[in-house]
Design an enzyme around this catalytic site. Structure first.
Site, PDB file in Angstrom:
ATOM      1  N   ARG A  96       0.631  -1.345  -0.015  1.00  0.00           N
ATOM      2  CA  ARG A  96      -0.249  -0.257   0.041  1.00  0.00           C
ATOM      3  C   ARG A  96       0.982   1.383  -0.006  1.00  0.00           C
ATOM      4  O   ARG A  96       0.742   2.425  -1.094  1.00  0.00           O
ATOM      5  CB  ARG A  96      -0.761   0.357   1.420  1.00  0.00           C
ATOM      6  CG  ARG A  96      -1.890  -1.300   1.327  1.00  0.00           C
ATOM      7  CD  ARG A  96      -3.128  -0.869   0.378  1.00  0.00           C
ATOM      8  NE  ARG A  96      -2.686  -1.463  -0.997  1.00  0.00           N
ATOM      9  CZ  ARG A  96      -3.296  -2.794  -1.886  1.00  0.00           C
ATOM     10  NH1 ARG A  96      -2.783  -3.303  -0.490  1.00  0.00           N
ATOM     11  NH2 ARG A  96      -2.764  -3.127  -2.399  1.00  0.00           N
ATOM     12  N   GLU A  99       2.285   1.385  -2.851  1.00  0.00           N
ATOM     13  CA  GLU A  99       0.973   2.033  -4.818  1.00  0.00           C
ATOM     14  C   GLU A  99       0.798   3.695  -4.363  1.00  0.00           C
ATOM     15  O   GLU A  99       0.585   4.410  -5.355  1.00  0.00           O
ATOM     16  CB  GLU A  99      -0.269   1.249  -3.890  1.00  0.00           C
ATOM     17  CG  GLU A  99      -1.271   1.614  -4.460  1.00  0.00           C
ATOM     18  CD  GLU A  99      -2.845   0.672  -3.970  1.00  0.00           C
ATOM     19  OE1 GLU A  99      -3.169   0.674  -5.260  1.00  0.00           O
ATOM     20  OE2 GLU A  99      -3.050   0.552  -2.804  1.00  0.00           O
ATOM     21  N   SER A 122      15.020  14.474   3.756  1.00  0.00           N
ATOM     22  CA  SER A 122      15.981  14.391   4.653  1.00  0.00           C
ATOM     23  C   SER A 122      15.368  12.844   4.731  1.00  0.00           C
ATOM     24  O   SER A 122      14.706  12.745   5.500  1.00  0.00           O
ATOM     25  CB  SER A 122      16.997  14.459   5.628  1.00  0.00           C
ATOM     26  OG  SER A 122      17.913  13.370   6.081  1.00  0.00           O
TER      27      SER A 122
END
Length: 156
Positions: A96, A99, A122
């Site tokens: 997920r 995604e 960073s």
């Protein structure tokens, strides 16, 4: 003296042992991190092989998990970071996030550059937090905060 690791397997093996001890003792990551002076997410990352703990924190964590001296020393060593297999994640939770970056990665990049200019966020000077909140429409929501220092690109 600061030591560095060059092989990810030793920390992955340690992470497996840590997770087994954590389960046997029925401890949460928050309980393990408590008293270290470090964030739950940072300690969790160290326990999973992605960060190094300061000596005091490593000893505190080691005592809670009944780790031997070698394991406590390994927790203090600079790991080989970002060593997740070089493939698309198959774990549903990790997928997920993959995604989300597939869908929103270009949006995040565009917004960061528009607001800050050319540079990066960073992952070294970085904080991570995960909270569970009630969803007004029912159920629960995850609020994930990624807080990284902006580092501008410097022409040379």
């Amino acid at each position: 003296m600061i030591q560095s690791q060059i092989n990810r397997n030793i920390r992955l093996d340690l992470a497996d042992a840590i997770l087994l001890s954590k389960a046997k003792k029925d401890l949460s990551f928050a309980e393990i991190a408590d008293g270290t002076g470090l964030a739950e997410a940072f300690v969790t990352a160290a326990l999973l092989g992605q960060q190094a703990l300061p000596a005091d924190a490593a000893r505190q964590v080691g005592a809670k998990l009944d780790l031997d001296e070698d394991a406590i020393l390994l927790l203090q060593m600079i790991p080989l970071r970002g060593c997740i297999d070089d493939r698309i994640p198959t774990d549903p939770t990790m997928y997920r996030f993959y995604e989300m970056l597939q869908v929103y990665g270009t949006t995040l990049k565009a917004l960061v550059h528009e607001k800050f200019g050319d540079g990066i966020i960073s992952a070294i000077n970085f904080k991570l937090d995960v909270k569970k909140v009630a969803d007004p429409e029912g159920g629960e929501r995850a609020v994930i905060t990624l807080d990284g220092k902006y580092l501008p690109t410097k022409p040379f």
